[in-house]
Design an enzyme around this catalytic site. Structure first.
Site: not given
Lengths: 255, 304
Positions: B44, B70-71, B129, B190-192, B216
């Site tokens: 994480k 989540i931050g 992020c 990739i990130n989200t 997902g």
């Protein structure tokens, strides 16, 4: 230790408005499941639903290895669950989270305060307490008469007071109104319900020892994703799925 | 079947690793299976100081995916080094540390602090992020800033640097090129994708942060497309991620040009997903005519 279990639905029954009682047959022993813990249920057979649904455990029939859950249909996941039939399989992680630490507590009289879908885990707790010789008083709150369930089941274990928000059944008002009216004596209280109710309960009983159980939208359900956290009184945080859902009433700060 | 892959700083026994943010610091999933099975573990995100993260709800399910905000909750890089990394030393599995920050100075500080541990094999630089007010994705959407933060973190670090790219850009190749030229040893992508879900009853966004990152299977085609495009132009290794749920998905990422892959959201659906994919990968590779993982990398590209 949490395991991934393949459960078989043995019974699925609507017991109140949008409220279902489901019996789940386990292939493995259920003896490790403690009151207050939850099971984390996979929804569907494909990858349409990526998040499991945490559902509290309402009772366990250890001799038949049956886990009983009571859930309310509030969205797609619980809607899917309500439509499953006897014989269908359920993939669940269990047992998840912390439990009411009754083996560490000495008491003669316990007060249980439940609201809505927070009532079910208190039933398994009440049975365990009664087995240990503890007398149990239950205050149960529901929104309206059609949503009331398990009144008789709780009555078999001790004195029960029911409140409905709209006054359509039992006392009119909140569980805290009943508490103020009856002023019961008890050694410990145990409460589960929506956060606004728990805030009211912990404020009303702030000088009494007790335990509360929280609900939140969860991700992994095992403590890895940090989706379901809340601040703790020591300045840190707690993960509801892993450190909870049961907390000492003074351990956490309710939002 | 040879599943091993070799990347800068990483000798992987297989190409499967849990993605950052979906696996905590490994402890929880070590209750389910032996983490030695994994190719690597991406832990994480670490920031300079401890962060609490955003208000809840922090997650919402969407069709074949989920939103999270989540931050960057984490105990801070020093605590991660002292308390979390030693626990992972029981395993013969390389650890990749995800490094985040609000400013270039914070990124530098985290990378520099990580020099104090021998337990990190590589850094995944999180410039993508979407869930924090400052920093994060802004570094991942501006080629100049992306290049600058890559250059400066690289200078502070003694392990290979994989820059995690944001898909929330018009031209992914431009950003990938900028970080490659700035010295990145590899890419992680990739990130989200940013998204939102509104509750019909309350008429409000479900996430307290309103906007979250979509992950997902819903985002898999975006990841495949971006990896494919980047692979056509840039010659540094790629750790691919975005919606992987099975060994066939892994092969698709390899064909697109990923050298290894990370599995994220699927861990929540099935905590055993990583070892299950690892055990079924040889059969799937064989079925589609490959004799090793290396053999499949980039084979989806048709050069005319």
């Amino acid at each position: 230790m949490i395991r991934k279990a393949n459960l078989t639905i043995a019974h699925n029954e609507k017991i109140a408005k949008s409220t279902f009682l489901m019996h789940l047959l386990s292939e493995e022993s259920t003896l490790d499941i403690q009151p207050g813990q939850f099971i984390h249920i996979k929804i569907g057979q494909d990858h349409t639903h990526m998040l499991r649904r945490p559902i509290s455990i309402a009772d366990v029939d250890h001799s038949n290895q049956i886990i009983k859950i009571i859930f309310k249909t509030v969205g797609e996941g619980t809607g899917y669950l309500s439509k499953q039939k006897t014989g269908d399989k359920i993939d669940a992680l269990l047992p998840c989270g912390s439990s009411y630490p009754i083996d560490k507590l000495t008491m003669k009289h316990a007060l249980l305060i439940g609201g809505g879908i927070g009532v079910p885990p208190l039933y398994y707790l009440a049975k365990q307490l009664v087995n240990r010789g503890v007398s149990v008083t239950s205050i149960l709150g529901f929104q309206t008469a059609s949503q009331v369930f398990f009144e008789e089941e709780f009555q078999a274990l001790g004195k029960v007071y029911i409140a409905t928000n709209d006054g359509s059944y039992g006392y009119s008002g909140f569980v805290t109104d009943i508490y103020q009216a009856i002023q019961p004596s008890f050694d410990y209280y145990f409460s589960c319900g929506p956060t606004p109710m728990l805030k009211g309960v912990t404020k009303e009983l702030e000088d009494k020892p007790g335990y509360i159980s929280l609900e939140e939208r969860m991700g992994c359900g095992v403590g890895a994703c940090f989706a379901c956290v809340l601040p703790s009184r020591d300045g840190g945080y707690k993960k509801i799925c892993q450190h909870g859902p049961v907390f000492d009433a003074n351990e956490v700060i309710l939002a | 079947m040879n599943l091993a892959v070799s990347l800068p700083g990483l000798s992987l026994k297989n190409p499967i690793m849990p993605a950052s943010g979906c696996f905590g610091f490994g402890t929880e999933y070590s209750n389910f299976y032996d983490l030695n099975q994994l190719g690597a573990i991406i832990i994480k995100a670490a920031t300079a100081e401890a962060r609490y993260g955003n208000a809840t709800p922090r997650v919402a399910e969407t069709t074949s995916g989920m939103l999270n905000a989540i931050g960057l909750q984490n105990p801070g890089v020093a605590n991660i080094i002292d308390s979390e990394l030693p626990r992972l030393q029981a395993y013969d599995t390389p650890i990749i540390a995800n490094v985040a920050g609000s400013t270039i100075e914070e990124y530098e500080m985290v990378a520099k602090t990580l020099k104090n541990t021998k337990h990190v094999a590589a850094i995944e630089l999180n410039i993508s992020c979407p869930n924090v007010k400052e920093g994060g994705v802004q570094f991942g959407t501006d080629p100049y800033l992306a290049s600058e933060v890559t250059k400066r973190v690289k200078a502070q670090s003694n392990v290979p640097l994989y820059v995690k790219l944001s898909p929330n850009v018009t031209n992914i190749v431009e950003i990938a090129d900028a970080v490659a030229k700035a010295g990145a040893d590899g890419l992680s992508m990739i990130n989200t994708l940013t998204g939102m879900k509104i509750d019909l009853q309350t008429r409000k966004p479900i996430l307290a942060n309103k906007i979250g990152g979509l992950s997902g299977p819903a985002i898999k085609p975006v990841a495949i497309r971006m990896i494919y495009q980047v692979k056509q132009h840039i010659d540094i290794p790629i750790i691919g991620m975005g919606g992987i749920t099975c060994a066939e998905d892994v092969l698709e990422f390899l064909l697109a040009g990923a050298n290894a892959v990370a599995v994220g959201t699927a861990n929540f659906e099935n905590p055993f997903i990583c070892p299950e994919i690892i055990s079924s990968l040889p059969k799937v590779l064989e079925e589609y005519g490959f004799s090793s993982v290396e053999d499949a990398i980039g084979k989806g590209h048709i050069y005319e």
